[in-house]
Design a protein around this motif. Structure first.
Motif, short mmCIF file in Angstrom:
data_model
loop_
_atom_site.label_atom_id
_atom_site.label_comp_id
_atom_site.label_asym_id
_atom_site.label_seq_id
_atom_site.Cartn_x
_atom_site.Cartn_y
_atom_site.Cartn_z
N ALA A 6 7.40 -71.55 -84.47
CA ALA A 6 7.44 -71.86 -83.04
C ALA A 6 6.28 -71.18 -82.30
N PHE A 7 6.02 -69.92 -82.60
CA PHE A 7 4.92 -69.22 -81.92
C PHE A 7 3.56 -69.75 -82.34
N ALA A 8 3.45 -70.30 -83.53
CA ALA A 8 2.16 -70.77 -84.03
C ALA A 8 1.81 -72.18 -83.56
N TRP A 9 2.80 -73.09 -83.50
CA TRP A 9 2.47 -74.50 -83.33
C TRP A 9 3.27 -75.23 -82.25
N LEU A 10 4.23 -74.61 -81.63
CA LEU A 10 4.99 -75.27 -80.57
C LEU A 10 4.55 -74.73 -79.21
N PRO B 17 6.89 -72.70 -72.35
CA PRO B 17 6.49 -71.74 -71.31
C PRO B 17 6.69 -70.30 -71.75
N GLY B 18 5.68 -69.48 -71.50
CA GLY B 18 5.76 -68.06 -71.80
C GLY B 18 5.63 -67.73 -73.27
N ARG B 19 5.09 -68.63 -74.07
CA ARG B 19 5.02 -68.38 -75.50
C ARG B 19 4.20 -67.14 -75.83
#
Length: 307
Positions: free
Chosen positions: A127-131, A134-136
């Motif tokens: 999720a942190f790499a490719w999605l 907001p606020g990632r």
């Protein structure tokens, strides 16, 4: 008098340029492999391996000797009299209810913790790499900031919270604590690994109609298998050998093998016929796990080495 114009000779067709051969692709870790293949490095690694395996061999031989033999002479004397070695200590160990219960408690703590950390970190890392959400970046920065928080800071507050929730002194409480403190590093590691996956691979999968879950399970997880195996090994070893968290969060019915062996030392002192096989049992399980995942672990190390 008219000048005679001479036509230029027809130009000869130029020879086609020689084909350009592509440069041979460098295999990941090629320089590291060449370095490890050097004779001096191999001799140094052999010495390191010998130094590491000597206390392990001594522990094994001590666990196969009687208490009287261990008190009378050193473990190395067993090499001259191998006929005196026996498995009587391991038979007695299986009859020790405290040791066997602690061994299974260690399994019930280490295996669920490792599985939960790897699964949750893989989902969060993708999720942190490719999605996009907001606020990632800020959330990921907060996760990275948790890496600098020492375990000792959270022991008393979490113990008080677990006491209010009824989790203090239970195996689920120990598992939850290990999962909470293992996730920041695991997420950081897998996020950086997944971010190196070529974007074209993911875009091609999306053009073929693959959803995010299908891309994650069919593409990202197989590609990230070396990183997942490395993370599983480190997490399992850390939890299996932990004693600090277990001393505080586990009671007598849920304490792992490390705490039980420590209590055996405190109560009996020279109970070597129980401590030696128990310590070797605590050692051999992580070694077996490491060699079971060795191929994937080496792939992960080579993938992150010199390209």
């Amino acid at each position: 008098m008219s000048a005679t114009v001479t036509a230029p000779p027809p130009s000869q067709p130029s020879a086609p340029p020689p084909p350009v051969r592509p440069a041979p692709a460098r295999r990941p870790g090629g320089r590291l492999r060449r370095l490890l293949g050097h004779g001096v490095v191999q001799a140094f690694l052999a010495v390191v391996g010998l130094v590491w395996i000597t206390p392990v061999a001594g522990l094994l031989l001590s666990s196969l000797r009687s208490a009287n033999d261990n008190a009378a002479s050193g473990w190395w004397t067993a090499l001259a009299e191998p006929g005196r070695l026996s498995f009587d200590n391991y038979t007695a160990l299986l009859g020790n209810a405290g040791i066997t219960r602690a061994f299974w408690n260690t399994v019930l703590i280490s295996v669920p913790t490792t599985v939960l950390v790897v699964v949750l970190a893989a989902l969060a890392g993708y999720a942190f790499a490719w999605l996009e959400f907001p606020g990632r970046d800020w959330i990921f920065l907060a996760v990275v900031a948790l890496l600098v928080v020492p375990v000792q800071v959270g022991l008393l507050p979490v113990a008080k919270l677990f006491g209010q929730l009824g989790l203090f002194g239970t195996i689920p409480g120990v598992v939850l604590f290990h999962v909470a403190y293992g996730l920041p590093f695991a997420i950081f590691l897998l996020r950086n690994y997944f971010a190196d996956i070529p974007r074209e691979m993911l875009e091609a999968a999306r053009m073929d109609g693959g959803g995010e879950w299908r891309i994650f399970t069919r593409l990202v997880l197989p590609v990230g298998r070396p990183a997942l195996a490395s993370l599983a090994i480190f997490q399992f070893l850390w939890v299996w050998n932990d004693m600090l968290v277990a001393l505080l969060f586990a009671d007598s019915s849920s304490q792992p093998l490390t705490v039980e062996l420590q209590s055996q030392v405190r109560q009996f002192g020279s109970n070597i016929d129980v401590l030696a096989p128990g310590a070797f049992l605590s050692l051999i399980v992580p070694v077996v796990v490491f060699f079971a995942f060795q191929r994937h672990f080496v792939q992960g190390v080579m993938a992150g080495s010199v390209k």
